[in-house]
Design an enzyme around this catalytic site. Sequence first.
Site, PDB file in Angstrom:
ATOM      1  N   HIS A  43      -4.149   1.416   7.972  1.00 10.24           N
ATOM      2  CA  HIS A  43      -2.779   1.955   8.022  1.00 10.24           C
ATOM      3  C   HIS A  43      -2.646   3.151   7.062  1.00 10.24           C
ATOM      4  O   HIS A  43      -2.073   4.187   7.414  1.00 10.24           O
ATOM      5  CB  HIS A  43      -1.820   0.816   7.642  1.00 10.24           C
ATOM      6  CG  HIS A  43      -0.380   1.183   7.531  1.00 10.24           C
ATOM      7  ND1 HIS A  43       0.597   0.711   8.394  1.00 10.24           N
ATOM      8  CD2 HIS A  43       0.290   1.954   6.619  1.00 10.24           C
ATOM      9  CE1 HIS A  43       1.777   1.190   8.031  1.00 10.24           C
ATOM     10  NE2 HIS A  43       1.627   1.942   6.953  1.00 10.24           N
ATOM     11  N   GLU A  44      -3.211   3.012   5.857  1.00  5.04           N
ATOM     12  CA  GLU A  44      -3.105   4.082   4.857  1.00  5.04           C
ATOM     13  C   GLU A  44      -3.969   5.292   5.230  1.00  5.04           C
ATOM     14  O   GLU A  44      -3.556   6.440   5.032  1.00  5.04           O
ATOM     15  CB  GLU A  44      -3.486   3.577   3.457  1.00  5.04           C
ATOM     16  CG  GLU A  44      -2.720   2.361   2.956  1.00  5.04           C
ATOM     17  CD  GLU A  44      -1.221   2.461   3.028  1.00  5.04           C
ATOM     18  OE1 GLU A  44      -0.690   3.574   3.196  1.00  5.04           O
ATOM     19  OE2 GLU A  44      -0.561   1.416   2.950  1.00  5.04           O
ATOM     20  N   GLY A  73       0.834  -1.200   0.000  1.00  6.43           N
ATOM     21  CA  GLY A  73       0.000   0.000   0.000  1.00  6.43           C
ATOM     22  C   GLY A  73       0.864   1.242   0.000  1.00  6.43           C
ATOM     23  O   GLY A  73       2.059   1.173   0.301  1.00  6.43           O
ATOM     24  N   CYS A 102       6.113  -0.409   7.481  1.00  7.28           N
ATOM     25  CA  CYS A 102       5.772   0.793   6.722  1.00  7.28           C
ATOM     26  C   CYS A 102       6.960   1.204   5.857  1.00  7.28           C
ATOM     27  O   CYS A 102       8.094   1.197   6.328  1.00  7.28           O
ATOM     28  CB  CYS A 102       5.416   1.925   7.689  1.00  7.28           C
ATOM     29  SG  CYS A 102       4.956   3.456   6.858  1.00  7.28           S
ATOM     30  N   LEU A 103       6.665   1.557   4.625  1.00  6.66           N
ATOM     31  CA  LEU A 103       7.727   1.983   3.704  1.00  6.66           C
ATOM     32  C   LEU A 103       8.423   3.248   4.199  1.00  6.66           C
ATOM     33  O   LEU A 103       9.565   3.509   3.819  1.00  6.66           O
ATOM     34  CB  LEU A 103       7.158   2.214   2.297  1.00  6.66           C
ATOM     35  CG  LEU A 103       6.651   0.952   1.582  1.00  6.66           C
ATOM     36  CD1 LEU A 103       5.925   1.335   0.295  1.00  6.66           C
ATOM     37  CD2 LEU A 103       7.802  -0.008   1.292  1.00  6.66           C
ATOM     38  N   HIS A 133      -2.125   7.406   7.538  1.00  9.87           N
ATOM     39  CA  HIS A 133      -1.162   8.297   6.867  1.00  9.87           C
ATOM     40  C   HIS A 133      -1.856   9.581   6.409  1.00  9.87           C
ATOM     41  O   HIS A 133      -1.325  10.678   6.568  1.00  9.87           O
ATOM     42  CB  HIS A 133      -0.535   7.617   5.642  1.00  9.87           C
ATOM     43  CG  HIS A 133       0.623   6.706   5.941  1.00  9.87           C
ATOM     44  ND1 HIS A 133       1.760   7.129   6.595  1.00  9.87           N
ATOM     45  CD2 HIS A 133       0.831   5.406   5.637  1.00  9.87           C
ATOM     46  CE1 HIS A 133       2.612   6.106   6.689  1.00  9.87           C
ATOM     47  NE2 HIS A 133       2.073   5.053   6.115  1.00  9.87           N
ATOM     48  N   GLN A 173       2.872   9.913   1.939  1.00 14.04           N
ATOM     49  CA  GLN A 173       4.231   9.356   1.948  1.00 14.04           C
ATOM     50  C   GLN A 173       5.089   9.871   0.798  1.00 14.04           C
ATOM     51  O   GLN A 173       6.311   9.787   0.851  1.00 14.04           O
ATOM     52  CB  GLN A 173       4.169   7.821   1.880  1.00 14.04           C
ATOM     53  CG  GLN A 173       3.610   7.200   3.143  1.00 14.04           C
ATOM     54  CD  GLN A 173       3.486   5.702   3.005  1.00 14.04           C
ATOM     55  OE1 GLN A 173       2.550   5.204   2.407  1.00 14.04           O
ATOM     56  NE2 GLN A 173       4.457   4.971   3.550  1.00 14.04           N
TER      57      GLN A 173
HETATM   58  O1  GNR Z   1       4.056  -2.626   2.511  1.00 15.87           O
HETATM   59  C1  GNR Z   1       3.444  -2.488   3.571  1.00 15.87           C
HETATM   60  N1  GNR Z   1       3.166  -3.589   4.322  1.00 15.87           N
HETATM   61  C2  GNR Z   1       2.321  -3.565   5.422  1.00 15.87           C
HETATM   62  C3  GNR Z   1       2.331  -4.681   6.259  1.00 15.87           C
HETATM   63  C4  GNR Z   1       1.499  -4.725   7.355  1.00 15.87           C
HETATM   64  C5  GNR Z   1       0.655  -3.669   7.607  1.00 15.87           C
HETATM   65  C6  GNR Z   1       0.650  -2.551   6.810  1.00 15.87           C
HETATM   66  C7  GNR Z   1       1.469  -2.506   5.711  1.00 15.87           C
HETATM   67  S1  GNR Z   1       1.438  -1.114   4.668  1.00 15.87           S
HETATM   68  C8  GNR Z   1       3.066  -1.144   4.036  1.00 15.87           C
HETATM   69  C9  GNR Z   1       3.233  -0.075   2.980  1.00 15.87           C
HETATM   70  C10 GNR Z   1       3.089   1.280   3.610  1.00 15.87           C
HETATM   71  O2  GNR Z   1       3.897   1.790   4.328  1.00 15.87           O
HETATM   72  N2  GNR Z   1       1.969   1.903   3.400  1.00 15.87           N
HETATM   73  O3  GNR Z   1       1.740   3.080   3.987  1.00 15.87           O
HETATM   74 NI    NI Z   2       2.942   3.115   5.787  1.00 14.34          NI
END
Ligand code: GNR
Ligand code: NI
Length: 166
Positions: A133-134, A46, A91-92, A137, A51
């Site tokens: 999670h997104e 995601g 998270c990236l 952000h 980001q």
């Molecule tokens: O790549 C991602 N893997 C992930 C794994 C578990 C819970 C959430 C994520 S999202 C993350 C990519 C990211 O940072 N999205 O904002």
């Molecule tokens: Ni993230």
Amino acid sequence: MAILNILNYPDPRLYTVAKPVKEVNKAIQRLVDDMAETMYQAPGIGLAATQVDVHLQIIVIDVSEDKNRLQVFINPTVKASIGSREFEEGCLSVPGIYEQVTRAEKIIVEALDRDGNVFVIEAEGILSVCIQHEIDHLLGKVFVQYLSPLKQSRIKNKMQKRVRGR
Ligand code: GNR
Ligand code: NI
């Protein structure tokens, strides 16, 4: 298409609250495509516009095994949340850090797709976790903010040391 630069925690720009998209036009579709390319090459499941330092309510997600099911959420709103569960998140913007976070188990989300059409989906499992999670952000929140202050400061230290190259 283009690969966009991903901001790293604790970059203060990650705390910006995203604004709704007024019109899903060509420029927004181009941004969506660039975000998708950036997510796939990272690789991640995601990516939120926040980001890549664009403060509009846009999310791309692909939780499929073959990475061929792109899901686009523009102006997402959570209509309902059911239950709760723990899930190990990464998270990236916080590379190399994986921690358990409690989220709603199931959610019902309304959003616009890449063509600007409204849709509603019921999500569970990894898709539910990823959408939450997104959306965080877009609200200026990074998953580490759910952790203890001690863990947060350790993660900040680690990230800053990495930037300094040691
Ligand atoms: O790549 C991602 N893997 C992930 C794994 C578990 C819970 C959430 C994520 S999202 C993350 C990519 C990211 O940072 N999205 O904002
Ligand atoms: Ni993230």
